[in-house]
Each structure stands twice: as C-alpha cells, then as structure tokens.
Design a protein around this motif. Structure first.
Motif, PDB file in Angstrom:
ATOM      1  N   MET A   1      38.716  20.583  31.261  1.00 35.94           N
ATOM      2  CA  MET A   1      37.797  21.664  31.615  1.00 35.94           C
ATOM      3  C   MET A   1      38.438  22.275  33.321  1.00 35.94           C
ATOM      4  O   MET A   1      38.102  23.201  33.326  1.00 35.94           O
ATOM      5  N   GLY A   2      38.648  21.098  34.143  1.00 35.48           N
ATOM      6  CA  GLY A   2      38.865  21.134  35.464  1.00 35.48           C
ATOM      7  C   GLY A   2      40.385  22.233  35.251  1.00 35.48           C
ATOM      8  O   GLY A   2      40.799  22.948  36.297  1.00 35.48           O
ATOM      9  N   GLY A   3      41.151  22.594  34.259  1.00 28.93           N
ATOM     10  CA  GLY A   3      42.751  23.685  34.187  1.00 28.93           C
ATOM     11  C   GLY A   3      41.742  24.429  33.873  1.00 28.93           C
ATOM     12  O   GLY A   3      42.959  25.898  33.444  1.00 28.93           O
ATOM     13  N   ASP A   4      40.627  24.692  33.733  1.00 33.20           N
ATOM     14  CA  ASP A   4      40.430  26.437  33.037  1.00 33.20           C
ATOM     15  C   ASP A   4      39.924  27.630  34.373  1.00 33.20           C
ATOM     16  O   ASP A   4      39.577  26.966  35.174  1.00 33.20           O
ATOM     17  N   LYS A   5      40.749  28.845  34.165  1.00 35.27           N
ATOM     18  CA  LYS A   5      41.123  29.842  35.345  1.00 35.27           C
ATOM     19  C   LYS A   5      40.256  30.490  34.464  1.00 35.27           C
ATOM     20  O   LYS A   5      39.958  31.089  33.557  1.00 35.27           O
ATOM     21  N   PRO A   6      39.780  31.364  35.659  1.00 36.75           N
ATOM     22  CA  PRO A   6      38.177  32.146  35.690  1.00 36.75           C
ATOM     23  C   PRO A   6      39.084  33.816  34.307  1.00 36.75           C
ATOM     24  O   PRO A   6      40.831  33.777  34.913  1.00 36.75           O
ATOM     25  N   LYS A   7      38.413  34.176  34.041  1.00 36.27           N
ATOM     26  CA  LYS A   7      39.337  35.421  33.409  1.00 36.27           C
ATOM     27  C   LYS A   7      39.206  36.570  33.926  1.00 36.27           C
ATOM     28  O   LYS A   7      38.860  36.887  34.577  1.00 36.27           O
ATOM     29  N   MET A   8      40.575  37.094  33.584  1.00 34.16           N
ATOM     30  CA  MET A   8      40.450  38.542  34.602  1.00 34.16           C
ATOM     31  C   MET A   8      39.891  39.994  33.769  1.00 34.16           C
ATOM     32  O   MET A   8      40.326  39.991  32.557  1.00 34.16           O
ATOM     33  N   VAL A   9      38.796  40.418  34.367  1.00 33.10           N
ATOM     34  CA  VAL A   9      38.282  41.485  34.104  1.00 33.10           C
ATOM     35  C   VAL A   9      39.608  42.358  33.042  1.00 33.10           C
ATOM     36  O   VAL A   9      39.861  42.625  34.637  1.00 33.10           O
ATOM     37  N   LEU A  10      39.119  43.639  32.496  1.00 32.85           N
ATOM     38  CA  LEU A  10      39.966  44.837  32.267  1.00 32.85           C
ATOM     39  C   LEU A  10      39.077  45.988  33.486  1.00 32.85           C
ATOM     40  O   LEU A  10      38.117  46.012  32.625  1.00 32.85           O
ATOM     41  N   LEU A  11      39.941  46.645  33.903  1.00 33.88           N
ATOM     42  CA  LEU A  11      39.770  48.162  34.810  1.00 33.88           C
ATOM     43  C   LEU A  11      38.651  48.865  34.251  1.00 33.88           C
ATOM     44  O   LEU A  11      39.698  49.034  32.969  1.00 33.88           O
ATOM     45  N   ASN A  12      37.653  48.877  33.661  1.00 31.28           N
ATOM     46  CA  ASN A  12      36.763  50.097  33.293  1.00 31.28           C
ATOM     47  C   ASN A  12      36.176  51.302  34.065  1.00 31.28           C
ATOM     48  O   ASN A  12      35.982  50.721  35.127  1.00 31.28           O
ATOM     49  N   ALA A  13      35.698  51.773  33.781  1.00 24.74           N
ATOM     50  CA  ALA A  13      35.187  52.948  34.331  1.00 24.74           C
ATOM     51  C   ALA A  13      33.557  52.141  35.280  1.00 24.74           C
ATOM     52  O   ALA A  13      33.236  52.972  36.135  1.00 24.74           O
ATOM     53  N   ASN A  14      32.979  50.919  35.040  1.00 19.45           N
ATOM     54  CA  ASN A  14      31.613  50.672  35.530  1.00 19.45           C
ATOM     55  C   ASN A  14      31.932  49.156  35.455  1.00 19.45           C
ATOM     56  O   ASN A  14      31.056  49.020  37.122  1.00 19.45           O
ATOM     57  N   ASN A  15      32.856  48.909  36.684  1.00 21.42           N
ATOM     58  CA  ASN A  15      32.854  48.086  37.126  1.00 21.42           C
ATOM     59  C   ASN A  15      34.132  47.440  37.966  1.00 21.42           C
ATOM     60  O   ASN A  15      35.197  46.598  38.199  1.00 21.42           O
ATOM     61  N   TYR A  16      34.567  48.664  38.732  1.00 16.53           N
ATOM     62  CA  TYR A  16      35.887  48.843  39.826  1.00 16.53           C
ATOM     63  C   TYR A  16      35.671  47.510  40.621  1.00 16.53           C
ATOM     64  O   TYR A  16      36.618  47.025  41.174  1.00 16.53           O
ATOM     65  N   ALA A  17      34.212  47.361  41.219  1.00 13.99           N
ATOM     66  CA  ALA A  17      34.237  46.913  42.425  1.00 13.99           C
ATOM     67  C   ALA A  17      34.955  45.036  42.172  1.00 13.99           C
ATOM     68  O   ALA A  17      35.745  44.662  43.367  1.00 13.99           O
TER      69      ALA A  17
END
Length: 121
Positions: A1-17
């Motif tokens: 669990m300690g080594g889990d990295k947050p996943k990177m999101v793919l850019l789409n038209a709704n999540n730019y920020a």
C-alpha cells in the motif's frame, strides 16, 4: 500500500484544471518541466541538449491526452507550444464555467418543504 502512486488522469474536455496541476507536478518529478517553465526559451546556463529535453517533455504531455482531443496538437512541435495550445483551448472554458457556478450558487434558495441536508448538499 505504501508504494501506491496516484494515477495520472488523461486530459479530456472537462478536466483541464486537475490535469494541468497533476501534469506540472509530474514534469517536475521527471525533471522535464524546464521547457514549460522557461516558455520554450533555452536558458543560457543550460548545458544539456535542449531539443532532446523539449521533445521528451512534449512526448510525456501527449501521453496523457485523450484520443478525442489529441488532434488539436498534431502540428505542435515543442512542449511549450503544446502547453499554450491546451491553455488556449481549455483555460477560458474553466473560467467561464466558474462564473456560471457562482451565478448558480447565488441563486440557490432554501425551500420550506426541502430537507436541510438536501439543500446543503
């Protein structure tokens, strides 16, 4: 669990920020942020191959863009050009969306027959 990295999101038209913040963080960690930080201009004290760094940064950015919008970047050859193109496409939409949300919030009124928890949510 300690080594889990947050996943990177793919850019789409709704999540730019969200994408922009997470992408800059990742570029810093990977030591690829210089082309964006320096607005595409090679610093005079820079000793590495600037073109290679710029290309690696561009490839990294494109890896996290949804296929539905990647066509906007097909003519971009630099990381900073790609970055500014994305800002131009999505930054204004976010600002307009925030204004709309503030207006919507200011129009909210409590209805007497509405449960208070529903109103607060």
């Amino acid at each position: 669990m300690g080594g889990d990295k947050p996943k990177m999101v793919l850019l789409n038209a709704n999540n730019y920020a969200i994408w922009k913040t997470k992408m800059m963080d990742r570029l810093y960690v990977k030591q690829l942020a210089k082309p964006i930080e320096k607005k595409g201009v090679k610093p005079t004290e820079f000793t590495q191959d600037w073109n290679e760094l710029d290309r690696r940064c561009l490839v990294y950015i494109r890896d996290y863009i949804d296929f539905g919008i990647i066509h906007h970047l097909e003519n971009e050859e630099t990381a900073y050009g790609c970055w500014t193109k994305l800002e131009g496409l999505y930054e204004r939409k976010i600002a307009a969306h925030k204004v709309g949300l503030v207006r919507q919030l200011s129009k909210l009124r409590y209805l007497d027959d509405q449960p208070i928890t529903e109103h607060l949510n």
